[in-house]
Design a protein around this motif. Structure first.
Motif, PDB file in Angstrom:
ATOM      1  N   LEU A 231       0.875  -1.218  -0.036  1.00 18.69           N
ATOM      2  CA  LEU A 231       0.050   0.013   0.027  1.00 18.69           C
ATOM      3  C   LEU A 231       0.725   1.105  -0.039  1.00 18.69           C
ATOM      4  CD1 LEU A 231      -2.822   1.340   0.125  1.00 18.69           C
ATOM      5  CD2 LEU A 231      -2.656   1.276   2.614  1.00 18.69           C
ATOM      6  N   ILE A 232       2.052   1.154   0.768  1.00 15.53           N
ATOM      7  CA  ILE A 232       2.705   2.444   0.874  1.00 15.53           C
ATOM      8  C   ILE A 232       3.396   2.608  -0.351  1.00 15.53           C
ATOM      9  CG2 ILE A 232       4.772   3.329   1.943  1.00 15.53           C
ATOM     10  CD1 ILE A 232       3.849   1.967   4.521  1.00 15.53           C
ATOM     11  N   ALA A 233       3.920   1.451  -1.090  1.00 17.24           N
ATOM     12  CA  ALA A 233       4.790   1.622  -2.084  1.00 17.24           C
ATOM     13  C   ALA A 233       3.937   2.245  -3.387  1.00 17.24           C
ATOM     14  CB  ALA A 233       5.380   0.427  -2.637  1.00 17.24           C
ATOM     15  N   VAL A 234       2.521   1.622  -3.651  1.00 19.77           N
ATOM     16  CA  VAL A 234       1.730   1.833  -4.341  1.00 19.77           C
ATOM     17  C   VAL A 234       1.347   3.464  -4.291  1.00 19.77           C
ATOM     18  CG1 VAL A 234      -0.701   1.901  -5.564  1.00 19.77           C
ATOM     19  CG2 VAL A 234       0.640  -0.193  -4.989  1.00 19.77           C
ATOM     20  N   ILE A 235       1.032   3.772  -3.167  1.00 15.56           N
ATOM     21  CA  ILE A 235       0.503   5.378  -2.782  1.00 15.56           C
ATOM     22  C   ILE A 235       1.734   6.255  -3.185  1.00 15.56           C
ATOM     23  CG2 ILE A 235      -0.259   7.124  -1.229  1.00 15.56           C
ATOM     24  CD1 ILE A 235      -1.710   4.795   0.185  1.00 15.56           C
ATOM     25  N   THR A 236       2.921   5.786  -2.875  1.00 12.12           N
ATOM     26  CA  THR A 236       3.948   6.510  -2.980  1.00 12.12           C
ATOM     27  C   THR A 236       4.493   6.682  -4.649  1.00 12.12           C
ATOM     28  OG1 THR A 236       5.383   5.663  -1.035  1.00 12.12           O
ATOM     29  CG2 THR A 236       6.748   6.607  -2.850  1.00 12.12           C
TER      30      THR A 236
ATOM     31  N   LEU B  89      20.471  17.551  -3.134  1.00 14.82           N
ATOM     32  CA  LEU B  89      20.007  16.820  -2.088  1.00 14.82           C
ATOM     33  C   LEU B  89      19.795  15.462  -2.235  1.00 14.82           C
ATOM     34  CD1 LEU B  89      17.351  19.625  -1.557  1.00 14.82           C
ATOM     35  CD2 LEU B  89      19.311  19.171  -0.051  1.00 14.82           C
ATOM     36  N   ARG B  90      19.695  14.755  -3.282  1.00 17.25           N
ATOM     37  CA  ARG B  90      19.549  13.468  -3.672  1.00 17.25           C
ATOM     38  C   ARG B  90      20.804  12.657  -3.125  1.00 17.25           C
ATOM     39  NH1 ARG B  90      19.070   8.912  -3.567  1.00 17.25           N
ATOM     40  NH2 ARG B  90      17.605   7.408  -4.700  1.00 17.25           N
TER      41      ARG B  90
ATOM     42  N   THR C 104       3.193   6.462  11.106  1.00 20.03           N
ATOM     43  CA  THR C 104       2.032   6.579  10.144  1.00 20.03           C
ATOM     44  C   THR C 104       2.349   6.242   8.799  1.00 20.03           C
ATOM     45  OG1 THR C 104       1.896   9.037  10.012  1.00 20.03           O
ATOM     46  CG2 THR C 104       0.799   7.889  11.851  1.00 20.03           C
ATOM     47  N   ARG C 105       1.544   5.720   8.211  1.00 18.63           N
ATOM     48  CA  ARG C 105       1.702   5.756   6.610  1.00 18.63           C
ATOM     49  C   ARG C 105       2.196   7.031   5.898  1.00 18.63           C
ATOM     50  NH1 ARG C 105      -3.052   2.186   6.892  1.00 18.63           N
ATOM     51  NH2 ARG C 105      -2.289   0.058   6.952  1.00 18.63           N
ATOM     52  N   PHE C 106       1.299   8.075   6.397  1.00 16.04           N
ATOM     53  CA  PHE C 106       1.568   9.195   5.877  1.00 16.04           C
ATOM     54  C   PHE C 106       2.863   9.886   6.046  1.00 16.04           C
ATOM     55  CE2 PHE C 106       1.524  14.114   6.121  1.00 16.04           C
ATOM     56  CZ  PHE C 106       0.761  14.328   5.046  1.00 16.04           C
ATOM     57  N   ALA C 107       3.545   9.744   7.027  1.00 20.75           N
ATOM     58  CA  ALA C 107       4.793  10.177   7.311  1.00 20.75           C
ATOM     59  C   ALA C 107       5.849   9.712   6.458  1.00 20.75           C
ATOM     60  CB  ALA C 107       5.423  10.127   8.764  1.00 20.75           C
ATOM     61  N   LEU C 108       5.823   7.924   6.526  1.00 17.06           N
ATOM     62  CA  LEU C 108       6.643   7.440   5.525  1.00 17.06           C
ATOM     63  C   LEU C 108       6.452   7.782   4.099  1.00 17.06           C
ATOM     64  CD1 LEU C 108       8.832   5.209   5.428  1.00 17.06           C
ATOM     65  CD2 LEU C 108       6.963   3.413   5.668  1.00 17.06           C
ATOM     66  N   ILE C 109       5.283   7.937   3.444  1.00 17.68           N
ATOM     67  CA  ILE C 109       4.933   8.206   2.151  1.00 17.68           C
ATOM     68  C   ILE C 109       5.619   9.451   1.602  1.00 17.68           C
ATOM     69  CG2 ILE C 109       3.219   8.556   0.308  1.00 17.68           C
ATOM     70  CD1 ILE C 109       1.526   6.398   1.878  1.00 17.68           C
ATOM     71  N   ALA C 110       5.267  10.252   2.600  1.00 26.58           N
ATOM     72  CA  ALA C 110       5.804  11.729   2.458  1.00 26.58           C
ATOM     73  C   ALA C 110       7.263  11.875   2.281  1.00 26.58           C
ATOM     74  CB  ALA C 110       5.301  12.696   3.354  1.00 26.58           C
ATOM     75  N   ALA C 111       8.046  11.015   3.227  1.00 32.31           N
ATOM     76  CA  ALA C 111       9.391  11.075   3.241  1.00 32.31           C
ATOM     77  C   ALA C 111      10.047  10.391   2.064  1.00 32.31           C
ATOM     78  CB  ALA C 111       9.981  10.289   4.463  1.00 32.31           C
TER      79      ALA C 111
ATOM     80  N   ALA D 270       9.464  12.574  -1.158  1.00 31.96           N
ATOM     81  CA  ALA D 270      10.653  13.697  -1.031  1.00 31.96           C
ATOM     82  C   ALA D 270      11.706  13.163  -1.438  1.00 31.96           C
ATOM     83  CB  ALA D 270      10.427  14.499   0.375  1.00 31.96           C
ATOM     84  N   LEU D 271      12.360  12.071  -0.965  1.00 33.10           N
ATOM     85  CA  LEU D 271      13.597  11.601  -1.140  1.00 33.10           C
ATOM     86  C   LEU D 271      13.646  11.150  -2.585  1.00 33.10           C
ATOM     87  CD1 LEU D 271      14.330   9.817   2.040  1.00 33.10           C
ATOM     88  CD2 LEU D 271      15.366  11.801   1.388  1.00 33.10           C
TER      89      LEU D 271
END
Length: 294
Positions: free
Chosen positions: A93-98, A131-132, A155-162, A165-166
């Motif tokens: 789920l995290i990978a797909v949303i990312t 930055l990368r 939370t998933r939100f924090a992990l997806i946002a990071a 961004a990265l």
């Protein structure tokens, strides 16, 4: 035909045979080296597969047991005795949303970078690339502090946002190459027909960008699916991913968990293999298309 001509013809034929034999020898050497590299790369995976399907007593014998009746007990124990199923679902789920978020942000941004020449755009892109290149250890701690301050830690939100961004610089660089391969005349023709810039982008350019979007999405998915350090820093229990789950399992001092860990490793690799199989056509077309221009 004179003697000299015959000698020249024979010499040329001899040179062609030598050249052909040399090319065959080089090809055989390259093929042997490639096979060796593939075997070395696949050997850990094959060893883990054998360990996961061997009976317990046959899995740790020395010398190794090669003839055995395959069993799936380790997979059953992993699925029923641990939280692997929920962690796998969370990771997917995290990978797909990312991927969705990264493409939703990266595609318009890359289109803008590829179409509008100026000073600000290249500077921003250069800063993103710089930055990368910064080590992950230097950026995960700020993400940790921010997530704690905002109350979104674990939370998933924090992990997806990071993750978005990265990995955004990589997504931008990949997509910019594809957008630059599309002639600007297509945008101009669409706008002459009455389309706005946004409509031309969504109705004309994006459909052509299929291979590029798939390529960027696949690479983003693989990076997010296998990310360890960011997931380890920003999660504890609720949003952990497969790499963190595997690293947290006992193994070094408990032989009984080796087969379960091997089974988990195999299940972690299966989605990657399936993606490589089903998306190979788009990957080849996408990478080839994006490599034509800078």
């Amino acid at each position: 035909m004179t003697t000299t001509a015959l000698l020249l013809t024979g010499t040329r034929a001899h040179e062609r045979r030598r050249r052909t034999n040399r090319e065959r020898l080089i090809s055989a050497g390259a093929m042997a080296a490639l096979i060796l590299v593939v075997v070395m790369a696949l050997s850990p995976f094959l060893w883990a597969l054998l360990t996961s399907i061997k009976p317990f007593r046959a899995a740790f014998t020395n010398p190794p047991t090669w003839i055995f009746t395959p069993e799936l007990d380790s997979f059953v124990d992993l699925w029923r005795g641990t939280i692997f199923a929920s962690v796998l679902g969370n990771t997917l789920l995290i990978a797909v949303i990312t991927v969705i978020v990264a493409l939703a942000i990266g595609a318009p941004a890359a289109y803008a970078f590829s179409r509008y020449a100026g000073v600000v755009g290249p500077i921003i892109l250069l800063l993103a690339v710089v930055l990368r290149t910064i080590p992950r250890f230097a950026v995960v701690l700020p993400f940790y502090e921010i997530s704690q301050a905002l109350g979104i830690f674990d939370t998933r939100f924090a992990l997806i946002a990071a993750l978005v961004a990265l990995n955004m610089p990589f997504t931008l660089l990949l997509l910019i190459g594809f957008f630059r391969d599309i002639p600007v005349e297509l945008d101009e023709a669409a706008m002459i027909d009455g389309c706005s810039r946004f409509t031309a982008f969504t109705r004309v350019i994006l459909p052509i960008m299929g291979p590029g979007l798939v390529t960027a999405g696949v690479f983003t998915f693989l990076i997010a699916f296998q990310e360890y350090l960011v997931a380890l820093t920003l999660t504890r229990t609720n949003a952990i991913t497969i790499p963190v789950f595997l690293a947290a399992q006992k193994g070094a001092d408990d032989v009984s968990t080796y087969q379960t860990l091997a089974a988990a490793s195999i299940l972690l690799v299966i989605p990657v293999i399936l993606i490589a199989i089903f998306a190979r056509k788009y990957l080849v077309a996408g990478l080839g298309g994006g490599a034509v221009k800078g």
